[in-house]
Design a protein around this motif. Structure first.
Motif, PDB file in Angstrom:
ATOM      1  N   GLY A  92      64.313 117.545  98.699  1.00  0.00           N
ATOM      2  CA  GLY A  92      64.453 118.805  97.969  1.00  0.00           C
ATOM      3  C   GLY A  92      63.128 119.255  97.380  1.00  0.00           C
ATOM      4  O   GLY A  92      62.777 120.438  97.425  1.00  0.00           O
ATOM      5  N   ARG A  93      62.376 118.295  96.834  1.00  0.00           N
ATOM      6  CA  ARG A  93      61.085 118.646  96.241  1.00  0.00           C
ATOM      7  C   ARG A  93      60.064 119.066  97.298  1.00  0.00           C
ATOM      8  O   ARG A  93      59.248 119.967  97.073  1.00  0.00           O
ATOM      9  CB  ARG A  93      60.569 117.466  95.413  1.00  0.00           C
ATOM     10  CG  ARG A  93      61.328 117.331  94.097  1.00  0.00           C
ATOM     11  CD  ARG A  93      60.966 116.107  93.327  1.00  0.00           C
ATOM     12  NE  ARG A  93      61.555 116.191  91.988  1.00  0.00           N
ATOM     13  CZ  ARG A  93      61.749 115.155  91.187  1.00  0.00           C
ATOM     14  NH1 ARG A  93      61.425 113.930  91.598  1.00  0.00           N
ATOM     15  NH2 ARG A  93      62.280 115.326  89.997  1.00  0.00           N
ATOM     16  N   LYS A  96      60.913 122.604  98.246  1.00  0.00           N
ATOM     17  CA  LYS A  96      60.491 123.553  97.211  1.00  0.00           C
ATOM     18  C   LYS A  96      58.997 123.821  97.304  1.00  0.00           C
ATOM     19  O   LYS A  96      58.533 124.954  97.085  1.00  0.00           O
ATOM     20  CB  LYS A  96      60.838 123.009  95.821  1.00  0.00           C
ATOM     21  CG  LYS A  96      62.325 123.045  95.504  1.00  0.00           C
ATOM     22  CD  LYS A  96      62.603 122.424  94.143  1.00  0.00           C
ATOM     23  CE  LYS A  96      64.099 122.389  93.859  1.00  0.00           C
ATOM     24  NZ  LYS A  96      64.397 121.717  92.572  1.00  0.00           N
ATOM     25  N   ARG A  99      58.429 126.115 100.395  1.00  0.00           N
ATOM     26  CA  ARG A  99      58.993 127.468 100.380  1.00  0.00           C
ATOM     27  C   ARG A  99      57.938 128.555 100.139  1.00  0.00           C
ATOM     28  O   ARG A  99      57.929 129.565 100.870  1.00  0.00           O
ATOM     29  CB  ARG A  99      60.101 127.568  99.334  1.00  0.00           C
ATOM     30  CG  ARG A  99      60.708 128.963  99.233  1.00  0.00           C
ATOM     31  CD  ARG A  99      61.854 129.002  98.254  1.00  0.00           C
ATOM     32  NE  ARG A  99      63.014 128.274  98.766  1.00  0.00           N
ATOM     33  CZ  ARG A  99      64.145 128.111  98.090  1.00  0.00           C
ATOM     34  NH1 ARG A  99      64.247 128.615  96.865  1.00  0.00           N
ATOM     35  NH2 ARG A  99      65.140 127.450  98.600  1.00  0.00           N
TER      36      ARG A  99
END
Length: 333
Positions: A92-93, A96, A99
């Motif tokens: 997830g990190r 992020k 992105r």
């Protein structure tokens, strides 16, 4: 082996390891290479420790024995909800972090940004300096007095030697000498000068690069302190999307000899380019992908481009280009 077999093996080998030495982390590295060949690598890390026994039914792999530091209540990764896990997980990190890179070429509405390639004119696309060449032509034809031509030549010498000069001065010399002509007549003479002399001095290597940038989908913009009538002809000739040039004030249909605003040189070149792009495409809807220049005064614009290129640079720009790792190219005819 199954996930359960791996967990049991790891716990067996760590059964005598004290709590303070059971630190662990999950690491995820993501790499993205875009259509232009730019490499982007990001990393996400989730710190934690290895528990003494599996807990929880969620997740997979080592999740049941990994306790993340963000889990204040001591739950394992397998005991967290999907939302909780995604908020702190290494994957997830990493996502992020990736992105903004994936989104940098699109506007807030999701539309692709306009990609711009900016080209200087004098001594970049052109083999020579158009104001000096124009002055020589007009002096020979008796349109501009000899003493004005000599003052313009002396200005050009000092400019080449990187001496401190006022950009407005040489332009005001020339256009003050044209104030006896209607602006429309002076513009016609400058357009003829471009077609008869300057068009032949355009550098084939530079034109080839310009066409390559156009084929890649770039908007082509000419940014130069040369005179507006010359840049208008050049932009029309090259089918450029726009140009930024020095403009001279007019009064009652005649040139006054005073510069309208500031010539696009140095910091002004960057400021006027940004204003042009915002007005044309909208703030935040464009990106300067390529910039080409030959003189150290082009540095402010070059520094903001993703791909700055020094073309037959003067010594100061060449030094900067080498220090910054910018390409230095030779477009000489």
């Amino acid at each position: 082996a199954s996930d359960r077999d791996n967990l049991e093996k790891l716990l067996a080998e760590m059964q005598d390891v004290p709590a303070k030495e059971r630190s662990a982390r999950f690491v995820c590295v993501m790499a993205y290479i875009d259509a232009r060949g730019r490499k982007n690598v990001v990393q996400g890390v989730c710190e934690g420790h290895i528990a003494t026994a599996p807990r929880g039914q969620g997740g997979f792999g080592y999740d049941p024995i990994f306790v993340p530091v963000e889990a204040a209540d001591g739950r394992s990764m397998a005991e967290l909800s999907a939302e909780e896990k995604n908020a702190i997980s290494h994957r997830g990190r990493a996502l992020k972090a990736l992105r903004p890179i994936l989104n940098r070429n699109v506007t807030s509405s999701g539309k692709p940004k306009v990609r711009i390639a900016a080209f200087d004119y004098d001594d970049t696309l052109l083999e020579g300096a158009s104001p000096v060449l124009m002055t020589r032509r007009f002096v020979r034809r008796g349109i501009i007095p000899l003493h004005v031509g000599l003052k313009a030549l002396w200005w050009a010498v000092r400019y080449k030697l990187r001496m401190r000069v006022e950009q407005k001065v040489v332009r005001q010399y020339i256009f003050a000498s044209l104030s006896h002509l209607k602006a429309e007549e002076a513009d016609t003479m400058m357009a003829e000068f471009y077609r008869e002399e300057l068009a032949e001095l355009l550098r084939p290597a530079g034109l080839a690069v310009l066409e390559q940038r156009r084929s890649e989908g770039c908007s082509i913009v000419i940014v130069s302190a040369s005179f507006q009538p010359l840049l208008a002809e050049l932009a029309r000739d090259l089918k450029a999307d726009g140009y930024i040039s020095t403009r001279i004030e007019q009064s009652d249909g005649y040139y006054t000899g005073h510069v309208d605003g500031q010539p696009p040189e140095g910091e002004q070149k960057l400021l006027q380019f940004n204003q042009w792009a915002d007005d044309r495409y909208g703030a935040g809807a464009w990106e300067l992908v390529w910039a080409y220049g030959d003189h150290h005064s082009d540095e402010p614009l070059l520094r903001t481009a993703e791909n700055p290129v020094a073309v037959n640079p003067d010594s100061r720009l060449e030094k900067t280009a080498k220090a910054e790792g910018w390409p230095v190219v030779d477009w000489s005819r």
